[in-house]
Write an enzyme that holds these catalytic residues in place. Structure first.
Site, PDB file in Angstrom:
ATOM      1  CG  LEU A  31     -13.022  11.108  -1.032  1.00  0.00           C
ATOM      2  CD1 LEU A  31     -14.168  12.204  -1.216  1.00  0.00           C
ATOM      3  CD2 LEU A  31     -11.779  11.458   0.214  1.00  0.00           C
ATOM      4  CD  GLU A  74     -15.799   3.231  -6.674  1.00  0.00           C
ATOM      5  OE1 GLU A  74     -16.707   2.435  -6.378  1.00  0.00           O
ATOM      6  OE2 GLU A  74     -14.554   2.842  -6.116  1.00  0.00           O
ATOM      7  CG  ASP A 104      -2.086  -0.894   1.215  1.00  0.00           C
ATOM      8  OD1 ASP A 104      -2.026  -1.623   0.150  1.00  0.00           O
ATOM      9  OD2 ASP A 104      -2.919  -0.531   2.008  1.00  0.00           O
TER      10      ASP A 104
HETATM   11  P1  ADP Z   1     -13.556   0.857   2.930  1.00  0.00           P
HETATM   12  O1  ADP Z   1     -12.529   2.037   3.226  1.00  0.00           O
HETATM   13  O2  ADP Z   1     -13.972   0.295   4.011  1.00  0.00           O
HETATM   14  O3  ADP Z   1     -13.186   0.170   1.801  1.00  0.00           O
HETATM   15  P2  ADP Z   1     -15.617   1.844   1.055  1.00  0.00           P
HETATM   16  O4  ADP Z   1     -14.730   2.255   0.132  1.00  0.00           O
HETATM   17  O5  ADP Z   1     -16.365   0.881   1.030  1.00  0.00           O
HETATM   18  O6  ADP Z   1     -14.914   1.518   2.417  1.00  0.00           O
HETATM   19  O7  ADP Z   1     -16.715   2.913   1.428  1.00  0.00           O
HETATM   20  C1  ADP Z   1     -17.487   2.979   2.429  1.00  0.00           C
HETATM   21  C2  ADP Z   1     -18.236   4.267   2.729  1.00  0.00           C
HETATM   22  O8  ADP Z   1     -19.066   4.701   1.366  1.00  0.00           O
HETATM   23  C3  ADP Z   1     -19.234   4.269   3.735  1.00  0.00           C
HETATM   24  O9  ADP Z   1     -19.342   5.633   4.532  1.00  0.00           O
HETATM   25  C4  ADP Z   1     -20.488   4.478   2.958  1.00  0.00           C
HETATM   26  O10 ADP Z   1     -21.688   4.891   3.689  1.00  0.00           O
HETATM   27  C5  ADP Z   1     -20.346   4.934   1.508  1.00  0.00           C
HETATM   28  N1  ADP Z   1     -21.252   4.793   0.609  1.00  0.00           N
HETATM   29  C6  ADP Z   1     -21.434   3.688  -0.088  1.00  0.00           C
HETATM   30  N2  ADP Z   1     -22.292   3.841  -0.875  1.00  0.00           N
HETATM   31  C7  ADP Z   1     -22.965   4.973  -0.711  1.00  0.00           C
HETATM   32  C8  ADP Z   1     -23.869   5.762  -1.598  1.00  0.00           C
HETATM   33  N3  ADP Z   1     -24.838   5.279  -2.388  1.00  0.00           N
HETATM   34  N4  ADP Z   1     -24.200   7.074  -1.081  1.00  0.00           N
HETATM   35  C9  ADP Z   1     -23.404   7.520  -0.055  1.00  0.00           C
HETATM   36  N5  ADP Z   1     -22.513   6.950   0.475  1.00  0.00           N
HETATM   37  C10 ADP Z   1     -22.285   5.830   0.115  1.00  0.00           C
END
Ligand code: ADP
Length: 348
Positions: free
Chosen positions: A184, A308, A123
């Site tokens: 993010l 995304e 990473d």
């Molecule tokens: P990680 O860092 O654990 O891989 P992710 O990249 O999966 O996390 O991101 C998780 C975040 O994305 C959470 O805060 C979730 O609420 C947000 N998220 C996922 N889908 C949506 C959406 N449709 N609208 C807003 N936020 C979202």
């Protein structure tokens, strides 16, 4: 032939299987409640056999591993040998929660699949091009020499992947691009990319520094650690947990899930509104400083669960950069695919 990519954690193993030639994803899964990595890997291989994805382990061209901390040692994808294993062991001190589990995954593959080529992608690797003036902390110099204290940055594989994908969208070579990439998600980080290389990133010695996150506080005054220890009369471990697991969105409004935060805002929850305003404000501050150090920026590139999917956050970020002559790009990150790609490149 196939490429198996593993992300071995302390109690789970995430895996993805790719077609070596096309890099199409054939299967992805997670083995949870892993107590013994060898057993976990064996179960994953059995599952892949049951699904007729692998008849014979010889079909696996190589195994790519995500390793969290590569310290000063690893700047790119690296073929595993005894020396590499020793170096990952040394780095367990810098990433005690992650590197030991990553190493378990590598050792488990050696036991189950013999001397199949194994590749690690760290990473931190993409950020090894950050100059000392950006990666050093203004602490006594000897701490760097004695304890290797400096910014290493994380999410490097994701920043690299989305930078490459953005360059493609821009119709340029990556080496010709200046980008601000924003990963993010639950964990969040920003990266300033000049001529295709990382020259600064928001995460630091650990992933705690930088942007406000789901449960991590991001940038705070270091003296607060001392002050909180005194006020809460608690241990160092408890402070570590507060800053890493009980802060950020969760600490401010009770949930680390942005979708829940937005629901709370719709119900006029002022803490949730404050949390989202703080998150966006802090992202903008990093964008502002990276615009300054990069000079000319071709694009702002967003990825991660929030980057995304959240129109609201994307709009707020794009609006603030409207006056700059740059493109806005969203890319679905795929760190495992990047690891598969880098492993193939190294071995072919
Ligand atoms: P990680 O860092 O654990 O891989 P992710 O990249 O999966 O996390 O991101 C998780 C975040 O994305 C959470 O805060 C979730 O609420 C947000 N998220 C996922 N889908 C949506 C959406 N449709 N609208 C807003 N936020 C979202």
């Amino acid at each position: 032939m196939k490429i198996l990519v593993l992300n071995s954690g302390s109690s789970s193993i995430k895996y993805k299987l790719f077609n070596k030639e096309t890099l199409n994803e054939l299967h992805s899964g997670i083995k949870e409640e892993v107590k013994d990595h060898k057993e976990g890997i064996e179960k994953i291989l059995t599952k892949l056999k049951e699904k007729n994805l692998i008849d014979d382990p010889k079909e696996i061209f190589c195994v790519g591993h995500r390793v969290v901390h590569g310290g000063d040692f690893f700047t790119k994808a690296t073929l595993v040998d005894e020396d590499v294993i020793k170096k990952i062991e040394i780095l367990c001190e810098l990433a005690p929660l992650h590197n030991p589990a990553n190493l378990e995954g590598i050792k488990a593959i050696s036991v189950t699949l013999g001397d199949i080529p194994q590749v690690i992608v760290c990473d931190t690797a993409f950020h090894q091009t950050i100059p000392n003036y950006a990666s050093f902390y203004p602490l006594p110099y000897e701490y760097y020499e004695k304890y290797h204290i400096r910014k290493y940055g994380f999410h490097g594989t994701s920043h690299q992947y989305i930078a490459q994908a953005a360059a493609k969208e821009l119709g340029k070579e990556l080496e010709e691009c200046n980008l601000i990439t924003l990963h993010l998600g639950n964990g969040s980080s920003a990266c300033a990319i000049k001529d295709g290389k990382s020259i600064d990133t928001s995460m630091g010695f650990t992933p705690l520094e930088g942007l406000m996150m789901g449960t991590r506080c991001g940038d705070i005054d270091g003296s607060l650690v001392y002050y909180l220890e005194e006020k809460l009369d608690c241990s160092r471990e408890e402070i570590y947990n507060i800053l890493n697991k009980e802060s950020g969105f969760k600490g401010l409004c009770g949930t680390n899930d942005l979708r829940e935060v937005i629901k709370l805002i719709d119900q006029c929850d002022t803490h949730a509104k404050l949390a989202l305003d703080m998150f966006i404000y802090r992202v903008k501050k990093y964008i502002g400083s990276y615009l300054m150090i990069l000079g000319k920026v071709d694009a702002i590139v967003l990825t991660g669960g929030i980057g995304e999917n959240s129109q609201l956050v994307r709009h707020a970020i794009y609006e603030s950069t409207d006056k700059f002559d740059l493109v806005h790009i969203t890319i679905n990150t795929d760190e495992e695919k990047s690891i598969a790609m880098q492993s193939r490149e190294l071995l072919d």
